[in-house]
Write a protein that holds these residues in place. Sequence first.
Motif, short mmCIF file in Angstrom:
data_model
loop_
_atom_site.label_atom_id
_atom_site.label_comp_id
_atom_site.label_asym_id
_atom_site.label_seq_id
_atom_site.Cartn_x
_atom_site.Cartn_y
_atom_site.Cartn_z
N GLY A 91 24.41 6.99 39.18
CA GLY A 91 24.68 8.25 39.88
C GLY A 91 23.44 9.09 40.13
N VAL A 92 22.26 8.48 39.98
CA VAL A 92 21.00 9.18 40.24
C VAL A 92 20.41 8.62 41.53
CG1 VAL A 92 18.66 9.68 39.39
CG2 VAL A 92 20.57 9.48 37.77
N ASN A 93 20.18 9.49 42.52
CA ASN A 93 19.65 9.04 43.81
C ASN A 93 18.16 8.73 43.69
OD1 ASN A 93 18.77 8.71 46.48
ND2 ASN A 93 20.27 10.17 47.27
N LYS A 94 17.81 7.47 43.82
CA LYS A 94 16.41 7.06 43.63
C LYS A 94 15.48 7.69 44.66
CE LYS A 94 16.90 2.80 46.36
NZ LYS A 94 16.82 1.31 46.32
N ASN A 95 16.03 8.06 45.82
CA ASN A 95 15.21 8.65 46.88
C ASN A 95 14.87 10.11 46.62
OD1 ASN A 95 15.30 6.22 48.50
ND2 ASN A 95 17.42 6.75 48.97
N ASP A 96 15.64 10.74 45.72
CA ASP A 96 15.41 12.15 45.39
C ASP A 96 14.60 12.33 44.11
OD1 ASP A 96 16.88 12.81 47.62
OD2 ASP A 96 18.76 13.12 46.51
N VAL A 97 14.33 11.22 43.43
CA VAL A 97 13.61 11.30 42.15
C VAL A 97 12.15 11.68 42.39
CG1 VAL A 97 12.72 9.89 40.25
CG2 VAL A 97 15.11 9.68 40.94
N GLU A 98 11.70 12.74 41.73
CA GLU A 98 10.31 13.19 41.87
C GLU A 98 9.38 12.53 40.84
OE1 GLU A 98 10.20 17.42 41.77
OE2 GLU A 98 11.43 17.66 43.58
N LYS A 99 9.94 12.25 39.65
CA LYS A 99 9.16 11.60 38.60
C LYS A 99 9.94 10.38 38.13
CE LYS A 99 7.33 16.05 37.00
NZ LYS A 99 7.28 17.00 35.86
N LEU A 158 15.71 6.61 32.69
CA LEU A 158 14.33 6.64 33.16
C LEU A 158 14.35 5.93 34.50
CD1 LEU A 158 11.35 7.26 32.85
CD2 LEU A 158 11.10 5.22 31.44
N PRO A 159 14.38 6.69 35.61
CA PRO A 159 14.69 6.10 36.92
C PRO A 159 13.54 5.30 37.52
CG PRO A 159 14.20 8.43 37.14
CD PRO A 159 14.16 8.14 35.66
N GLU A 197 33.00 -2.59 42.67
CA GLU A 197 33.10 -1.38 43.49
C GLU A 197 32.40 -0.18 42.87
OE1 GLU A 197 37.48 -2.08 45.62
OE2 GLU A 197 37.32 -0.95 43.73
N ALA A 198 32.37 -0.10 41.56
CA ALA A 198 31.88 1.09 40.85
C ALA A 198 30.47 1.54 41.25
CB ALA A 198 31.97 0.87 39.34
N PRO A 199 29.49 0.61 41.43
CA PRO A 199 28.13 1.06 41.77
C PRO A 199 28.05 1.84 43.08
CG PRO A 199 28.10 -1.23 41.04
CD PRO A 199 29.53 -0.85 41.20
N SER A 200 28.89 1.52 44.04
CA SER A 200 28.84 2.23 45.32
C SER A 200 29.27 3.69 45.18
CB SER A 200 29.71 1.51 46.37
OG SER A 200 31.07 1.53 45.99
N PHE A 201 29.94 4.00 44.07
CA PHE A 201 30.33 5.39 43.79
C PHE A 201 29.37 6.05 42.79
CE2 PHE A 201 34.13 3.36 45.37
CZ PHE A 201 34.72 4.34 46.16
N GLY A 202 28.32 5.31 42.39
CA GLY A 202 27.36 5.85 41.43
C GLY A 202 27.95 6.07 40.06
N THR A 208 9.11 12.03 28.55
CA THR A 208 10.12 13.07 28.37
C THR A 208 10.33 13.89 29.64
OG1 THR A 208 8.40 14.46 27.41
CG2 THR A 208 9.83 13.29 25.88
N ASP A 209 9.29 14.01 30.46
CA ASP A 209 9.40 14.78 31.70
C ASP A 209 10.07 13.99 32.82
OD1 ASP A 209 8.16 16.97 30.58
OD2 ASP A 209 6.15 16.35 31.20
N CYS A 210 10.29 12.69 32.61
CA CYS A 210 10.84 11.84 33.66
C CYS A 210 12.31 11.47 33.45
CB CYS A 210 10.01 10.56 33.78
SG CYS A 210 8.29 10.85 34.24
N LEU A 211 12.87 11.81 32.29
CA LEU A 211 14.24 11.43 31.99
C LEU A 211 15.24 12.28 32.77
CD1 LEU A 211 14.12 10.86 28.11
CD2 LEU A 211 13.68 9.23 29.97
N VAL A 212 16.32 11.61 33.22
CA VAL A 212 17.39 12.26 33.98
C VAL A 212 18.72 11.89 33.34
CG1 VAL A 212 18.46 12.52 36.25
CG2 VAL A 212 16.02 12.03 36.09
N LEU A 213 19.64 12.84 33.27
CA LEU A 213 20.97 12.55 32.72
C LEU A 213 21.87 11.93 33.77
CD1 LEU A 213 23.06 12.87 30.37
CD2 LEU A 213 23.67 15.07 31.41
N SER A 214 22.52 10.84 33.41
CA SER A 214 23.58 10.28 34.26
C SER A 214 24.85 11.08 34.01
CB SER A 214 23.82 8.80 33.92
OG SER A 214 25.03 8.35 34.51
#
Length: 266
Positions: A50-58, A85-86, A221-226, A71-77
């Motif tokens: 559910g994390v958009n790879k195109n919007d990831v800054e770090k 860690l995207p 199907e699940a991945p297409s819904f993130g 630690t600055d690169c972690l994102v919560l699903s």
Amino acid sequence: MTKIYAIANQKGGVGKTTTCVNLAASLVATKKRVLLVDLDPQGNATMGSGVNKNDVEKSIYDVLTERESITDCLVLSESGKYQVLPANGDLTAAEVEMLALDNKERRLQNALHQVRDQFDYILIDCPPSLNMLTLNALTACDGVIIAMQCEYYALEGLSALVGTINQIQKLLNPNLKIEGLLRTMYDPRNSLTNDVSAQLQQHFGDRLYRTCIPRNVRLAEAPSFGMPVLAFDRQSKGAIAYLALAGEILRRNESSGKTAAAAETI
């Protein structure tokens, strides 16, 4: 103690990413703290969480090239409730850059050491090749979970992967072991599936997980819904199978922990 597992197989399309995402969510469901490390430039585990790879800054690219701390690169699903860690296409450049860097095969190991105590399980989704990124994963992890289909060509690829694991164990990571083999896209009605499964049982014994992951529409199907399938359809066969796998892994670790504790008292 934190367990770090690499989900690996140099063959693509065998369910590595599906396993990484859904095992992470299933371990969270058992109240474990989990980090998913996406080490594939395709970024499918990132998107499936559910994390958009195109919007990831770090991303992990910044971690491996030491531009940012982990630690600055972690994102919560939000859907899986685990940390990610995207990864995205930038990771392809990292592999090239790392060839000229010192200690290049230990970049991921050094980064994970900084956050290891914050998690119970760290799962690394490896790319479908035996490259510098996979080398980093195998150097950083405690064990390898090999996801594979029960088909003829899978056995040939498996022998190459086992050889690579043995080499890395000798040269870079003496604690590395095959944690388990996971049969994915499993269809017991297929006679070849049963033949290959029997050969795996003969050669790997207890390292072959009893849990098999079936072919399942909801799982696909699940991945297409993130989302992990556990958030998408908790009652599906895919969700139930990954919960069973998480339970099997936890029981194994509990058993090995008791064995180690008993050995220390003798």
